[in-house]
Structure formats: structure tokens, C-alpha cells
Design an enzyme around this catalytic site. Structure first.
Site, PDB file in Angstrom:
ATOM      1  N   PRO A 149      -1.095   7.572   0.234  1.00  0.00           N
ATOM      2  CA  PRO A 149      -2.001   8.693   0.527  1.00  0.00           C
ATOM      3  C   PRO A 149      -2.034   8.974   2.022  1.00  0.00           C
ATOM      4  O   PRO A 149      -2.248   8.069   2.822  1.00  0.00           O
ATOM      5  CB  PRO A 149      -3.360   8.176   0.044  1.00  0.00           C
ATOM      6  CG  PRO A 149      -3.254   6.682   0.123  1.00  0.00           C
ATOM      7  CD  PRO A 149      -1.816   6.371  -0.187  1.00  0.00           C
ATOM      8  N   MET A 150      -1.817  10.225   2.395  1.00  0.00           N
ATOM      9  CA  MET A 150      -1.858  10.572   3.817  1.00  0.00           C
ATOM     10  C   MET A 150      -2.595  11.885   4.048  1.00  0.00           C
ATOM     11  O   MET A 150      -2.141  12.952   3.609  1.00  0.00           O
ATOM     12  CB  MET A 150      -0.437  10.655   4.378  1.00  0.00           C
ATOM     13  CG  MET A 150       0.154   9.273   4.629  1.00  0.00           C
ATOM     14  SD  MET A 150       1.871   9.345   5.154  1.00  0.00           S
ATOM     15  CE  MET A 150       2.660   9.794   3.626  1.00  0.00           C
ATOM     16  N   GLY A 200      -6.320  11.654   0.789  1.00  0.00           N
ATOM     17  CA  GLY A 200      -7.715  11.534   0.404  1.00  0.00           C
ATOM     18  C   GLY A 200      -8.310  12.914   0.181  1.00  0.00           C
ATOM     19  O   GLY A 200      -8.071  13.837   0.969  1.00  0.00           O
ATOM     20  N   HIS A 229     -10.650   5.509  -3.121  1.00  0.00           N
ATOM     21  CA  HIS A 229     -10.411   5.065  -1.738  1.00  0.00           C
ATOM     22  C   HIS A 229     -11.498   4.063  -1.351  1.00  0.00           C
ATOM     23  O   HIS A 229     -12.572   4.428  -0.893  1.00  0.00           O
ATOM     24  CB  HIS A 229     -10.426   6.274  -0.806  1.00  0.00           C
ATOM     25  CG  HIS A 229      -9.885   5.996   0.573  1.00  0.00           C
ATOM     26  ND1 HIS A 229      -9.725   4.720   1.082  1.00  0.00           N
ATOM     27  CD2 HIS A 229      -9.448   6.842   1.545  1.00  0.00           C
ATOM     28  CE1 HIS A 229      -9.235   4.806   2.308  1.00  0.00           C
ATOM     29  NE2 HIS A 229      -9.051   6.073   2.605  1.00  0.00           N
ATOM     30  N   ALA A 250     -10.815   1.656   0.910  1.00  0.00           N
ATOM     31  CA  ALA A 250     -10.175   0.976   2.052  1.00  0.00           C
ATOM     32  C   ALA A 250     -10.648   1.531   3.393  1.00  0.00           C
ATOM     33  O   ALA A 250     -11.443   2.465   3.465  1.00  0.00           O
ATOM     34  CB  ALA A 250      -8.653   1.128   1.938  1.00  0.00           C
ATOM     35  N   HIS A 251     -10.170   0.883   4.464  1.00  0.00           N
ATOM     36  CA  HIS A 251     -10.141   1.405   5.836  1.00  0.00           C
ATOM     37  C   HIS A 251     -11.494   1.717   6.453  1.00  0.00           C
ATOM     38  O   HIS A 251     -11.573   2.496   7.407  1.00  0.00           O
ATOM     39  CB  HIS A 251      -9.245   2.660   5.923  1.00  0.00           C
ATOM     40  CG  HIS A 251      -7.879   2.449   5.351  1.00  0.00           C
ATOM     41  ND1 HIS A 251      -7.026   3.460   5.048  1.00  0.00           N
ATOM     42  CD2 HIS A 251      -7.215   1.313   5.007  1.00  0.00           C
ATOM     43  CE1 HIS A 251      -5.893   2.970   4.539  1.00  0.00           C
ATOM     44  NE2 HIS A 251      -5.995   1.661   4.501  1.00  0.00           N
ATOM     45  N   TYR A 308     -14.140   3.316   5.001  1.00  0.00           N
ATOM     46  CA  TYR A 308     -14.881   4.478   4.477  1.00  0.00           C
ATOM     47  C   TYR A 308     -15.963   4.005   3.495  1.00  0.00           C
ATOM     48  O   TYR A 308     -16.183   2.799   3.351  1.00  0.00           O
ATOM     49  CB  TYR A 308     -13.900   5.497   3.879  1.00  0.00           C
ATOM     50  CG  TYR A 308     -12.973   6.040   4.961  1.00  0.00           C
ATOM     51  CD1 TYR A 308     -13.479   6.882   5.945  1.00  0.00           C
ATOM     52  CD2 TYR A 308     -11.647   5.646   5.039  1.00  0.00           C
ATOM     53  CE1 TYR A 308     -12.666   7.342   6.973  1.00  0.00           C
ATOM     54  CE2 TYR A 308     -10.822   6.106   6.068  1.00  0.00           C
ATOM     55  CZ  TYR A 308     -11.342   6.955   7.026  1.00  0.00           C
ATOM     56  OH  TYR A 308     -10.552   7.407   8.051  1.00  0.00           O
TER      57      TYR A 308
HETATM   58  C1  LIG Z   1      -1.145  10.705   8.856  1.00  0.00           C
HETATM   59  C2  LIG Z   1      -1.709   9.598   8.005  1.00  0.00           C
HETATM   60  C3  LIG Z   1      -2.794   9.851   7.194  1.00  0.00           C
HETATM   61  C4  LIG Z   1      -3.320   8.839   6.373  1.00  0.00           C
HETATM   62  N1  LIG Z   1      -4.349   9.135   5.510  1.00  0.00           N
HETATM   63  C5  LIG Z   1      -4.743   8.223   4.596  1.00  0.00           C
HETATM   64  C6  LIG Z   1      -5.650   8.568   3.564  1.00  0.00           C
HETATM   65  O1  LIG Z   1      -6.084   9.729   3.398  1.00  0.00           O
HETATM   66  N2  LIG Z   1      -6.020   7.596   2.706  1.00  0.00           N
HETATM   67  C7  LIG Z   1      -5.566   6.315   2.818  1.00  0.00           C
HETATM   68  O2  LIG Z   1      -5.952   5.441   2.023  1.00  0.00           O
HETATM   69  N3  LIG Z   1      -4.672   5.966   3.781  1.00  0.00           N
HETATM   70  C8  LIG Z   1      -4.240   6.886   4.641  1.00  0.00           C
HETATM   71  N4  LIG Z   1      -3.263   6.560   5.555  1.00  0.00           N
HETATM   72  C9  LIG Z   1      -2.620   5.237   5.491  1.00  0.00           C
HETATM   73  C10 LIG Z   1      -1.341   5.311   4.639  1.00  0.00           C
HETATM   74  O3  LIG Z   1      -1.665   5.515   3.279  1.00  0.00           O
HETATM   75  C11 LIG Z   1      -0.504   4.028   4.737  1.00  0.00           C
HETATM   76  O4  LIG Z   1      -1.253   2.946   4.215  1.00  0.00           O
HETATM   77  C12 LIG Z   1      -0.072   3.728   6.144  1.00  0.00           C
HETATM   78  O5  LIG Z   1       0.483   4.877   6.765  1.00  0.00           O
HETATM   79  C13 LIG Z   1       0.951   2.602   6.186  1.00  0.00           C
HETATM   80  O6  LIG Z   1       2.101   2.964   5.463  1.00  0.00           O
HETATM   81  P1  LIG Z   1       3.444   3.425   6.257  1.00  0.00           P
HETATM   82  O7  LIG Z   1       3.679   2.363   7.281  1.00  0.00           O
HETATM   83  O8  LIG Z   1       4.492   3.456   5.184  1.00  0.00           O
HETATM   84  O9  LIG Z   1       3.188   4.743   6.879  1.00  0.00           O
HETATM   85  C14 LIG Z   1      -2.753   7.538   6.398  1.00  0.00           C
HETATM   86  C15 LIG Z   1      -1.667   7.296   7.248  1.00  0.00           C
HETATM   87  C16 LIG Z   1      -1.126   8.304   8.022  1.00  0.00           C
HETATM   88  C17 LIG Z   1       0.074   8.004   8.885  1.00  0.00           C
END
Ligand SMILES: Cc1cc2nc3c(=O)[nH]c(=O)nc-3n(C[C@H](O)[C@H](O)[C@H](O)COP(=O)(O)O)c2cc1C
Length: 378
Positions: free
Chosen positions: A36-37, A70, A181, A183-184, A186
């Protein structure tokens, strides 16, 4: 292990990652998920045609399971930005229905990531600026007090109902499951983490008490959808402003958190780490997803810097073997059955064809990562 020849490494990747996997009633065609990004390309919270093609392009190029960015549940306190897609409202859900339809037409599967940011928001921002910022104890991730308000029982009930409604809508408009979600740092994680949960009622206290809110969200979501509809729960040790924060210091502590969530109806856990190859606890090579699967017996998704450093990732193809961060290291873990799927984030922004290239052994064609890819939706 011995270092495979480049062609053997490529076909090993293709063979291992091409296997289908089931999550409850859903069959995912292969082991590659899109992480998710948040992209903030949905003005008014409505995912438009560019979002439809962004996701369907990746499904057409072999991503087995798309976890969307998200998307806010239907509570005025949920969101930070008017450019983040919402999972409530007629126009917004109509936009999402088109995304799901296009991903299916391309042969993929898709779940929305349901999100409430809690105290990461301040009153005054987001699509509903008048709404207060709310969280378990009304404190921010750094422990300071701002404009936030500790959630009342009514708030708790309303937010849980919003998650359940969003899950029911996801099933109704054609999605294949949901990811919560948690995680992180929130909202759901703010309840799980002692740093932001100082409640003295049933939602606060020890680690198990702090899972109560998350478990109630899961149970309400589970009850709102069909029994075979997959419910995925994403969690992390780290918080968005604090990479060293931890929910659990030992496997026993982790089990205390995950067991109530599994019992409430989680089908799969998405264990969010920043580097998938790092061991989570001393004395074992298992990463967080590996521990999650071992402790709960549930389907597990790993994530974290897969394919980001082209050189390290392709070690096996350059005759260097299963070094940290290499594709071979990832495949070794799959063969040991540590986890079931791998989520790929930034590498898939950079190269929409990433999955197809890896699944067909054309890894030499992967485009190197450049952070400029974060700025566009292509
Ligand atoms: C631009 C961006 C937006 C992200 N937004 C979310 C999100 O909305 N929800 C979430 O759980 N993680 C989010 N993440 C984390 C990613 O899901 C992922 O766990 C993280 O980028 C590590 O994976 P990667 O190294 O393959 O990029 C985001 C990461 C990036 C780079």
C-alpha cells in the site's frame, strides 16, 4: 547454499513466485503483492481514471495481489488530506468500483487498505477540518499533547462501525478482501502501542488490553462481510516518526498481541518491516513475517526494500549467492515457508513491469530505483 547459475536463479524465482496462494476464500495467482502506498492523486477523495490505470497496469504486468494506498474510512476524523482517496461517499466508491473492475479485467486481485490516521492529524486539516483529532489518549506519537481529544466510548463505537461499513462496501463494490491499516503509528497502532495508549479503561493497560480496540475492529469487520471474504491485518513495530519503536521485544510478547487478532478473524497478517532480511528477535533468522506465521499459523506477507538496490537484489544473477537483500535470500525464505507473499513497494512505482520481469526470469531488465518515481502516478 551453492551459488546458482544466473539462468537457474531466474527460473527458480519464476517457479517459486508463480505459485498461487489462497487467503481464506481468495486465490491469489502468484506470490507478489503491491504494498500500500499513499499517492495523493485523488482530489476530493475520488480515485479517477489515472488511478484506475495506475493499478490495472500493474495487475496486467503480473502483480497477484494489489493492496491499495491507505483509503479513509467514513468518519470525519479519519483523514489528513483531501487528495487521499476516501472509502465512503457515492462518487468515491464509484471511483473505487472502477479500479476493482479494471484490476480484475487485467487478471489481478485487489483489496483496499482501510485507514484512520488518529492523532497523526491535527484539527484544521484533512477533508473535514472542523472535526477534532482523536486517538486513544489524545496524544501525538511523540507523546506531546496538541489539539487532540481522547476517544470516548461513543467515538470508539463510531470508528469501529466505520471500519465495518467500509469492509461491507468493499465486498459490495467488488473488492476481493480488505486490509486493515494497523501499522506505522496510525489509529489502530496508537491503541496497540504503550507510547500513545495511556487509557485506564478496558482499551488500555497491558499488551493484551491494548489489542482490544484492534480486535473489536477485526471482529466487526469480520461480521460485516461474508465468511470467506479475506481480512488482512497490517501491523509494524516501527512508527512513522520513530523507526526504533517496538510493540514487542520477544516472541512471547508478539504472540500476546497477535493471538487475539487471529481469534477475532484475521486471515492474513502483513508484517511491515523496512528491510525484510533483518531477524526480528535474537537467536533466529526469522523476520517479523516469519515470526507472525510461526506464532499464529496464519498466512503472512513480508515487505521491505525488495528489489530496491539492483546490485544487491540481483546478486544471484551475478554469481554472488544469497546475500542480504538478494533475490536468493528472499527465495530461500519462501522455500523455508517463512511467509506466503512478498509485498513490493517502491520498486513497483519505479517499474510497473517489475512483477512480470521477475516472474519470467527477465530480471536483467529491471529498472534501477530512482526516488523521482514517487512524484508521478504512471
Ligand atoms: C510513497 C509511499 C507511501 C506509503 N503509504 C503507505 C500507506 O498508505 N499504507 C501503508 O501501510 N504503508 C505505506 N507505505 C509503506 C509501504 O507500504 C512499504 O511498506 C514500504 O515502502 C517498504 O516497502 P518497499 O521498500 O518495497 O518500498 C508507503 C510507502 C511509500 C514509499
Amino acid at each position: 547454499m551453492t551459488t546458482p547459475a544466473p539462468e537457474a536463479a531466474a527460473s527458480r524465482a519464476a517457479e517459486i513466485l508463480s505459485r498461487p496462494v489462497t487467503i481464506n476464500g481468495l486465490t491469489v495467482p502468484n506470490r507478489i503483492a503491491m504494498a500500500p502506498m499513499t499517492r495523493m492523486f485523488s482530489p476530493g477523495g475520488v480515485p479517477g481514471e489515472d488511478v484506475v490505470s495506475y493499478y490495472s497496469r500493474r495487475a496486467a504486468a503480473g502483480v497477484g495481489l494489489i493492496v491499495t494506498e491507505g483509503t479513509y474510512v467514513g468518519h470525519e476524523t479519519a483523514g489528513l488530506s483531501d487528495r487521499v482517496p476516501r472509502f465512503h461517499g457515492e462518487e468515491q466508491l464509484a471511483g473505487w468500483a472502477k479500479v476493482a473492475e479494471a484490476v480484475h479485467a487485467a487478471g489481478g486481485t485487489i483489496v483496499p487498505q482501510l485507514w484512520h490516521v488518529g492523532m497523526v492529524r491535527e484539527q484544521g486539516n484533512g477533508p473535514f477540518p472542523e472535526a477534532p483529532a482523536i486517538g486513544p489518549s489524545g496524544i501525538r506519537l511523540d507523546g506531546t499533547e496538541g489539539t487532540g481529544k481522547a476517544m470516548t466510548q461513543q467515538d470508539v463505537d463510531d470508528v469501529i462501525a466505520a471500519f465495518a461499513k467500509a469492509a461491507a462496501d468493499a465486498e459490495r463494490i467488488g473488492f476481493d478482501g480488505v486490509e486493515l491499516h494497523g501499522a506505522h503509528g496510525y489509529l489502530i497502532d496508537q491503541f496497540l502501542w504503550a507510547g500513545t495508549n495511556r487509557r485506564t479503561d478496558a482499551y488500555g493497560g497491558d499488551a493484551v488490553a491494548r489489542t482490544r480496540f484492534a480486535a473489536e475492529v477485526v471482529a466487526a469487520v469480520r461480521a460485516a462481510v461474508s465468511p470467506e471474504f479475506p481480512v488482512i491485518f497490517r501491523y509494524s513495530q516501527w512508527k512513522s516518526d520513530n523507526y526504533d519503536a517496538r510493540l514487542a521485544e520477544t516472541p512471547e510478547e508478539l504472540e500476546a498481541i497477535l493471538a487475539p487478532l487471529a481469534a477475532a478473524g484475521v486471515d492474513a497478517f502483513h508484517a511491515s518491516t523496512r528491510r525484510y532480511w533483518l531477524p526480528e528477535f535474537e537467536g533466529s533468522d526469522l523476520n517479523l513475517a516469519g515470526w507472525t506465521k510461526k506464532l499464529t499459523g496464519k498466512t503472512a506477507i513480508t515487505v521491505g526494500s525488495v528489489g530496491l538496490d539492483g546490485g544487491d537484489f540481483l546478486n544471484a544473477f551475478q554469481g554472488k549467492g544469497a546475500e542480504l537483500g538478494s533475490l536468493d535470500n528472499l527465495l530461500d525464505r519462501f522455500e523455508r515457508d517463512e511467509f506466503d507473499l512478498v509485498a513490493v513497494g517502491r520498486a513497483l512505482l519505479q517499474d510497473p513491469q517489475w512483477a512480470e520481469k521477475v516472474l519470467s526470469g527477465r530480471v536483467g531488465e529491471l529498472a534501477p530505483y530512482d526516488a523521482a518515481s514517487l512524484k508521478t502516478l504512471s
